[in-house]
Design a protein around this motif. Structure first.
Motif, mmCIF file in Angstrom:
data_model
loop_
_atom_site.group_PDB
_atom_site.id
_atom_site.type_symbol
_atom_site.label_atom_id
_atom_site.label_comp_id
_atom_site.label_asym_id
_atom_site.label_seq_id
_atom_site.Cartn_x
_atom_site.Cartn_y
_atom_site.Cartn_z
ATOM 1 N N GLY A 141 0.818 -1.214 0.000
ATOM 2 C CA GLY A 141 0.000 0.000 0.000
ATOM 3 C C GLY A 141 0.845 1.253 0.000
ATOM 4 N N PHE A 142 1.919 1.247 0.802
ATOM 5 C CA PHE A 142 2.819 2.395 0.833
ATOM 6 C C PHE A 142 3.439 2.630 -0.546
ATOM 7 N N LEU A 143 3.970 1.573 -1.149
ATOM 8 C CA LEU A 143 4.587 1.716 -2.470
ATOM 9 C C LEU A 143 3.568 2.156 -3.517
ATOM 10 N N ALA A 144 2.382 1.552 -3.499
ATOM 11 C CA ALA A 144 1.362 1.880 -4.495
ATOM 12 C C ALA A 144 0.866 3.310 -4.336
ATOM 13 N N THR A 145 0.628 3.756 -3.100
ATOM 14 C CA THR A 145 0.147 5.122 -2.915
ATOM 15 C C THR A 145 1.206 6.142 -3.314
ATOM 16 N N ARG A 146 2.472 5.828 -3.105
ATOM 17 C CA ARG A 146 3.535 6.746 -3.533
ATOM 18 C C ARG A 146 3.665 6.752 -5.049
ATOM 19 N N MET A 147 3.539 5.588 -5.684
ATOM 20 C CA MET A 147 3.641 5.513 -7.141
ATOM 21 C C MET A 147 2.483 6.245 -7.817
ATOM 22 N N MET A 148 1.294 6.168 -7.217
ATOM 23 C CA MET A 148 0.109 6.813 -7.785
ATOM 24 C C MET A 148 -0.103 8.229 -7.235
ATOM 25 N N LYS A 149 0.794 8.694 -6.356
ATOM 26 C CA LYS A 149 0.725 10.028 -5.737
ATOM 27 C C LYS A 149 -0.629 10.261 -5.069
ATOM 28 N N VAL A 150 -1.010 9.319 -4.210
ATOM 29 C CA VAL A 150 -2.262 9.390 -3.461
ATOM 30 C C VAL A 150 -1.922 9.598 -1.996
ATOM 31 N N GLU A 151 -2.573 10.570 -1.372
ATOM 32 C CA GLU A 151 -2.427 10.778 0.058
ATOM 33 C C GLU A 151 -3.512 9.969 0.760
ATOM 34 N N GLY B 83 -5.939 -5.279 -0.067
ATOM 35 C CA GLY B 83 -6.796 -5.538 -1.232
ATOM 36 C C GLY B 83 -5.959 -5.846 -2.457
ATOM 37 N N GLY B 84 -4.889 -5.097 -2.611
ATOM 38 C CA GLY B 84 -3.973 -5.360 -3.722
ATOM 39 C C GLY B 84 -3.309 -6.719 -3.610
ATOM 40 N N ALA B 85 -2.998 -7.123 -2.377
ATOM 41 C CA ALA B 85 -2.391 -8.443 -2.170
ATOM 42 C C ALA B 85 -3.354 -9.547 -2.582
ATOM 43 N N VAL B 86 -4.634 -9.364 -2.255
ATOM 44 C CA VAL B 86 -5.629 -10.368 -2.634
ATOM 45 C C VAL B 86 -5.764 -10.417 -4.154
ATOM 46 N N ILE B 87 -5.921 -9.241 -4.783
ATOM 47 C CA ILE B 87 -6.072 -9.188 -6.237
ATOM 48 C C ILE B 87 -4.819 -9.718 -6.931
ATOM 49 N N GLY B 88 -3.658 -9.232 -6.485
ATOM 50 C CA GLY B 88 -2.409 -9.672 -7.098
ATOM 51 C C GLY B 88 -2.141 -11.146 -6.879
ATOM 52 N N GLY C 11 5.130 -12.347 -4.659
ATOM 53 C CA GLY C 11 3.958 -11.963 -3.890
ATOM 54 C C GLY C 11 3.924 -10.469 -3.635
ATOM 55 N N LEU C 12 5.073 -9.878 -3.323
ATOM 56 C CA LEU C 12 5.151 -8.438 -3.121
ATOM 57 C C LEU C 12 4.871 -7.700 -4.426
ATOM 58 N N ILE C 13 5.438 -8.185 -5.516
ATOM 59 C CA ILE C 13 5.181 -7.566 -6.819
ATOM 60 C C ILE C 13 3.693 -7.639 -7.153
ATOM 61 N N GLY C 14 3.098 -8.803 -6.935
ATOM 62 C CA GLY C 14 1.671 -8.952 -7.193
ATOM 63 C C GLY C 14 0.831 -8.056 -6.306
ATOM 64 N N ALA C 15 1.235 -7.922 -5.048
ATOM 65 C CA ALA C 15 0.496 -7.059 -4.121
ATOM 66 C C ALA C 15 0.565 -5.601 -4.559
ATOM 67 N N VAL C 16 1.729 -5.149 -4.986
ATOM 68 C CA VAL C 16 1.870 -3.766 -5.452
ATOM 69 C C VAL C 16 1.046 -3.554 -6.719
ATOM 70 N N LEU C 17 1.116 -4.480 -7.665
ATOM 71 C CA LEU C 17 0.331 -4.353 -8.888
ATOM 72 C C LEU C 17 -1.164 -4.366 -8.591
ATOM 73 N N GLY C 18 -1.578 -5.224 -7.704
ATOM 74 C CA GLY C 18 -2.981 -5.266 -7.322
ATOM 75 C C GLY C 18 -3.419 -3.985 -6.631
#
Length: 78
Positions: free
Chosen positions: A14-24, A36-41, A57-64
């Motif tokens: 979640g931390f990596l994804a929110t930083r990549m998408m610039k979401v606060e 949620g991303g971990a489940v989807i990924g 698993g981490l890559i999938g979680a970030v992508l999800g």
């Protein structure tokens, strides 16, 4: 131990994804996005997980999580 691992991976993803998408987002929202991303990924990248191990698993979680953020920004409340 599985729930603790899901929280740790969810927080990291979640931390990596929110930083990549610039979401606060708050800490609980970031963890929820990552989980949620971990489940989807995990569902999408099951074959990759068996080949590459836990790193996949981490890559999938970030992508999800990235997918979940995109869906939230596109179709969520405005």
């Amino acid at each position: 131990m599985g729930v603790i691992w899901l929280l740790i991976v969810g927080a990291a993803a979640g931390f990596l994804a929110t930083r990549m998408m610039k979401v606060e987002a708050s800490v609980p929202a970031t963890i929820a996005i990552g989980m949620g991303g971990a489940v989807i990924g995990g569902l999408i990248l099951r074959a990759l997980l068996s080949v590459m191990g836990m790193f996949a698993g981490l890559i999938g979680a970030v992508l999800g999580a990235l997918l979940l953020i995109w869906l939230w920004q596109t179709y969520g409340p405005k």
